[in-house]
Each structure stands twice: as C-alpha cells, then as structure tokens.
Scaffold this motif. Structure first.
Motif, PDB file in Angstrom:
ATOM      1  N   GLN A  51      51.161 -17.930 -19.289  1.00  0.00           N
ATOM      2  CA  GLN A  51      50.218 -17.271 -18.394  1.00  0.00           C
ATOM      3  C   GLN A  51      48.913 -16.929 -19.110  1.00  0.00           C
ATOM      4  N   CYS A  52      48.981 -16.538 -20.364  1.00  0.00           N
ATOM      5  CA  CYS A  52      47.748 -16.225 -21.116  1.00  0.00           C
ATOM      6  C   CYS A  52      46.924 -17.481 -21.374  1.00  0.00           C
ATOM      7  N   LEU A  53      47.579 -18.570 -21.775  1.00  0.00           N
ATOM      8  CA  LEU A  53      46.857 -19.815 -22.045  1.00  0.00           C
ATOM      9  C   LEU A  53      46.323 -20.445 -20.768  1.00  0.00           C
ATOM     10  N   ARG A  54      46.887 -20.066 -19.641  1.00  0.00           N
ATOM     11  CA  ARG A  54      46.400 -20.572 -18.350  1.00  0.00           C
ATOM     12  C   ARG A  54      44.949 -20.156 -18.123  1.00  0.00           C
ATOM     13  N   ALA A  55      44.514 -19.056 -18.726  1.00  0.00           N
ATOM     14  CA  ALA A  55      43.154 -18.553 -18.540  1.00  0.00           C
ATOM     15  C   ALA A  55      42.149 -19.171 -19.507  1.00  0.00           C
ATOM     16  N   VAL A  56      42.592 -20.108 -20.367  1.00  0.00           N
ATOM     17  CA  VAL A  56      41.698 -20.752 -21.339  1.00  0.00           C
ATOM     18  C   VAL A  56      41.255 -22.097 -20.751  1.00  0.00           C
ATOM     19  N   ASP A  57      40.071 -22.127 -20.164  1.00  0.00           N
ATOM     20  CA  ASP A  57      39.606 -23.316 -19.444  1.00  0.00           C
ATOM     21  C   ASP A  57      39.520 -24.566 -20.310  1.00  0.00           C
ATOM     22  N   PRO A  58      38.927 -24.526 -21.523  1.00  0.00           N
ATOM     23  CA  PRO A  58      38.847 -25.770 -22.315  1.00  0.00           C
ATOM     24  C   PRO A  58      40.217 -26.347 -22.632  1.00  0.00           C
ATOM     25  N   PHE A  59      41.203 -25.485 -22.856  1.00  0.00           N
ATOM     26  CA  PHE A  59      42.556 -25.962 -23.150  1.00  0.00           C
ATOM     27  C   PHE A  59      43.161 -26.624 -21.913  1.00  0.00           C
ATOM     28  N   ARG A  60      42.964 -25.997 -20.739  1.00  0.00           N
ATOM     29  CA  ARG A  60      43.470 -26.579 -19.495  1.00  0.00           C
ATOM     30  C   ARG A  60      42.825 -27.940 -19.233  1.00  0.00           C
ATOM     31  N   LYS A  61      41.503 -28.030 -19.433  1.00  0.00           N
ATOM     32  CA  LYS A  61      40.812 -29.305 -19.208  1.00  0.00           C
ATOM     33  C   LYS A  61      41.301 -30.371 -20.180  1.00  0.00           C
ATOM     34  N   GLY A  62      41.567 -29.975 -21.411  1.00  0.00           N
ATOM     35  CA  GLY A  62      42.070 -30.933 -22.389  1.00  0.00           C
ATOM     36  C   GLY A  62      43.435 -31.485 -22.019  1.00  0.00           C
TER      37      GLY A  62
END
Length: 521
Positions: free
Chosen positions: A132-143
């Motif tokens: 859930q915390c990493l879900r809020a990291v946009d560059p990681f999600r896009k990657g």
C-alpha cells in the motif's frame, strides 16, 4: 413613495431587492413569493438589522410606523438585512443529472471512493502494508507497467508481474482485493517468507525485510529509468529505476584516531534507506527525535588495521549523503537481536524497543549531506530566503505582486558566488524539484503494534492523493492537518496528519517502523 434597499437571506441563497414601503407587508411578501416561490402564507420574516420589527413580521404591522431612515443610518448605508424562512411549493430541478454511486461501473467507483484494502491471507499484514505504501510512488508504478516478462519468466519477473497485476486490481475496484497470487509468487521468490509455525500456520514476517527484498528484485529487472524523466547527469550512475527512485549514495570517511598521519579512507556505497538508531550509542546519548537517530547511525567508532602503526587501531567513521533520491525511506531500528548465553540453546532472542521517537511531517536532510551537496542546497536556500525577504519588503512598502524576481544589483557577493557554484555543480540527485532545498515531506508509513518482534500487527498509513479542500493547522503548530488513510489489511479508514504524528512509540499503540518521504517542492 419611499424605497428601501433590502438584503434577504433565504437558506443558502441570498439576494437584494428595492422595496416600496407603501406596498405594506402584503406587497413585501408578494414580491418575495415571485422571487423564491415561497407562498406568502408560509413565509416567516425576521429582521436582522436593528431598528425594524421584533420577532416574526405580522401581516397587520403598519410599515409606516418604522423609521427606515434611522435603521439605514445604523448600517451606514448598507441594505437592511432580513431573514426569510419557508419552503418553495415547487423545487427547481437539478442542473445536472444525479448519478448514484451504485450505478457506476467498478472502475469509476474506485476513482471516487476510498482506496481499496488488501485481504489478509494468513499473517500477510507485513506484505499488505508495504504494498500500500509503494502504491503511492508514481515513478515505481509507471516502471512496473513497462516491465517485460518474456516467454521464459523467472521467479523475479513473475513476482513483479504479479505485483503489477495486483496494483491494477486495486485501481479497478473499491472492494477489498485478496492478493492470493502475489502471496504465492512472493513465497516462490523469497523462500524465507514461506515459513510455518508448529500448527502449520504461516509465520509473521518482517515488513522491512520484505521491502528490501522487493526493491532488490525490482532493481535487477527494471533497467528503464524513463518514468523518472531524469537526465544521465542527474542519474549519477544509477542504472535501474529502483536505485534512481530510492537509492542514495553514501560517502564514508574513516580517520585513524591513534595516528593523525594516517591518510583518511573514503569509500562510497549504495543505500536504499536510512536507519534511525533509537537504541542510542555511548553513555549519555539519548535519541528522542528522528534526526538525532539518523545522525547517530551515520557516525561511530570502529576497529581496523592501521598500516602506519602495523596493528589494529580505533577509527572514526563518518557517513554523509552524496546523492539524494526523490523518495527517501527511513527505518526505525526497533528490532534487535539479544544474546541469551544462559539459555539452554544459546540461540538468542529478537527484541523490540518501545521507546518514543518523535518526527514531523517534514524531514530536513541538510545535516546528513556531504559538503558538496550542502553547497548546492545552501545556494537554493539562500536564493529562496532572499526572494522571501524582497517579497515581504515589497508588501511593507505597499507594492502589489507576490512573485518578485531577484535583481542582480541587490544580490550580495556571497549569494552571487553561491548561486554561480550551484549552476556549475552537478545535480544532487535524479528527479528532484528545481532549486531543491533538501526537505522531504512524509507521505506514507508502515507501523507495527505489539511487544513481540516475531508477532504483532503491521498497518500502513498513506496520505490522500486527492488533497484536502480546506486544511487547518494542528493546534498552535505550523503542521498542516492533511487527509490520510489508514490501511488495516482490508479495512480502510480516513485519518489526519495529527493521527500520523502520534505514531512515535512509547506504548502499546501502533508505532512507526518505516517512514516514506518524497522530495518537497
């Protein structure tokens, strides 16, 4: 014929009208009925301005008995205020068609409803909270969206592909999502997370170990850094998305205490998180704030060989950040291994430190940086400070305009030198805001509740991406009380910044274990 200006307040609506007093109470009500649709016999009119009538206006009142000129004098020429109570006989239809939430497709509901939670598949709260915390990291999600699995997937690509699919499922529904497939491939990629207890139940795992393992796998498979939109000069050697987003270069300098002639030893290493040492160091050191714990973890004493002395000697270790990331994660060192020499198996035991360590919604890393990075940050801070001073002076002088550009003639020599240095020097990290000043804002946290290091319960707290329409401050502080969500597995509840700042430890309540910060603009 006398005309009186009136300001009428009716529910949430208000309007002005010019009333001819000769028309009497009946004429006033008739005019109001035309404007509002409220029947005259249902009207209740009360005066808000002084010098008119008392209580509800009666039909038999002779308005000529009221000194409207004196009442207007008291309002200094403003319209006389009256309050209209009553409902219209016919309600105006809505300007736009009402759409009920249950009539929307699941994808649309997910965009407007509270974010969806994750079902606990058996002691998987450690996994749910980090996801859930990493879900809020946009560059990681896009990657993750650009991840190529290929025809022969391995455990790493299967793990990341399952994570990408899980995020897609969370985005498409407002209902709790069971991460069954992701838990399965997690145990394939990390066999240690497949441990079971005496009764065959899944064992509780460490959220930080899962976070570090996830980033290690992602770093091996995400060579595309385009989602960060950073230049090669800004990347400073980062060859994968994880190190570009989360990685910081740590510059370590060792100086020999017993031989000043010994040349210092300087090395660099990659770190994907900082550690807040809350256990303390030598006698007299007590950590009560996150900055004290981080600084304590960056400095210390070690014993190593001295070539000049020909033996082991004591050295001073000093670490500083030489490259800053757009996402900075801080781990509170709450768990440690305690030796048990008197026990039968001498195996030792994992313990938890419950002490209180405070933090705020902003973390300033200037003190943790190398001198070269500090020079760049100081130039940005000096520039911002001077602009603020000029803006304040303009306001004091009565000159309008919020954005005031610096004038070359007004800059002192020291500031000009610092600015020139910041232009010539390399960027301090990839994906950082222009004129970054070294301040990070808290946007997510993983907490642990319970006294048992191998048990307890993990939850995540994530700042709302929608933002707050009206943000108040917390008490007498400058802290903004933003909207957040707390994820207790499948249960999601709204909360505020003031709730996050209570996660400091010192009792049996949830206490922060991993803090997620992003570069502040």
């Amino acid at each position: 014929m006398t005309t009186v200006p009136l300001f009428v307040k009716w529910g949430k609506e208000s309007f002005e009208l010019q009333f001819v007093t000769d028309a009497g109470v009946k004429g006033l009500k008739s005019e109001l009925e035309e404007k509002t649709g409220v029947p005259a016999d249902r009207m209740k009119l009360m005066a808000k301005s002084k010098g008119l009538w008392k209580g509800v206006l009666k039909d038999e009142l002779d308005l000529s008995s009221i000194d409207f000129a004196a009442a207007l004098a008291k309002t200094k020429g403003s319209p006389l205020q009256i309050l209209l109570m009553g409902s219209a006989t016919q309600l105006a239809g809505p300007k736009t068609k009402t759409v009920f939430l249950e009539d929307l497709p699941p994808e649309e509901i997910a965009r407007v409803a509270e974010p969806s939670g994750l079902v606990n598949m058996g002691n998987t709260c450690y996994l749910n909270s980090v996801v859930q915390c990493l879900r809020a990291v946009d560059p990681f999600r896009k990657g993750l969206r650009t991840l190529f699995v290929g025809q022969q997937p391995n455990s790493n690509t299967m793990f990341l592909s399952a994570l990408k699919d899980l995020y897609g499922n969370l985005d498409r529904t407002a209902d709790p999502v069971p991460p069954a497939n992701f838990v399965r491939v997690t145990k394939m990629a990390f066999p240690q997370f497949n441990q079971t207890g005496p009764q065959g139940q899944p064992m509780q795992q460490d959220a930080e170990e899962f976070y570090s393992g996830l980033l290690t796998v992602a770093a091996q498979e995400t060579s595309d850094t385009s989602s960060l939109e950073a230049s090669p000069q800004e990347l400073q050697g980062a060859t994968n998305l994880v190190d570009a987003v989360f990685g910081t270069i740590m510059e370590e300098t060792l100086t020999c205490d017993e031989s000043p002639e010994e040349p210092p030893v300087t090395t660099t290493d990659l770190h994907r998180k900082l550690v807040c040492n809350i256990q303390g160091g030598t006698a007299g050191q007590n950590v009560s704030h996150i900055s004290e714990g981080i600084l304590l973890g960056l400095e210390g004493k070690i014993e190593k060989n001295s070539e000049l002395l020909g033996r082991n000697a004591q050295w001073t270790r000093r670490q500083r950040l030489s490259r800053l990331p757009p996402i900075l994660v801080v781990q509170f060192g709450r768990f440690y291994w305690k030796a048990t020499p008197d026990s039968q198996d001498h195996a030792g035991v994992k313990c938890k430190i419950m002490k209180k360590v405070s933090f705020s919604s902003t973390l300033d890393v200037y003190e943790f940086c190398s001198p070269k990075v500090q020079e760049t940050l100081k130039a940005s801070r000096d520039k911002a400070l001077k602009e603020d001073e000029e803006r304040i002076q303009k306001k004091l002088d009565g000159v309008e305009g919020a954005d005031v550009e610096m004038k070359e003639d007004d800059e002192d020599e020291e500031l000009k030198a610092a600015l020139a240095m910041s232009v010539e020097s390399a960027p301090v990290g990839p994906g950082l805001p222009a004129h970054f000043q070294g301040q990070y804002e808290l946007f997510a946290a993983v907490t642990h509740k319970g006294r048992d290091a191998d048990g307890g319960h993990y939850m995540s707290w994530v700042r709302s991406s929608a933002g707050s329409s009206k943000v108040d401050t917390i008490g007498d502080t400058d802290e903004l009380n933003e909207d957040w969500f707390v994820f207790n597995d499948d249960e999601v509840s709204p909360c505020k910044t003031e709730d996050i700042l209570k996660l400091q430890g010192g009792g049996d309540y949830d206490m922060s274990y991993l803090n997620f910060y992003r570069a502040k603009k």
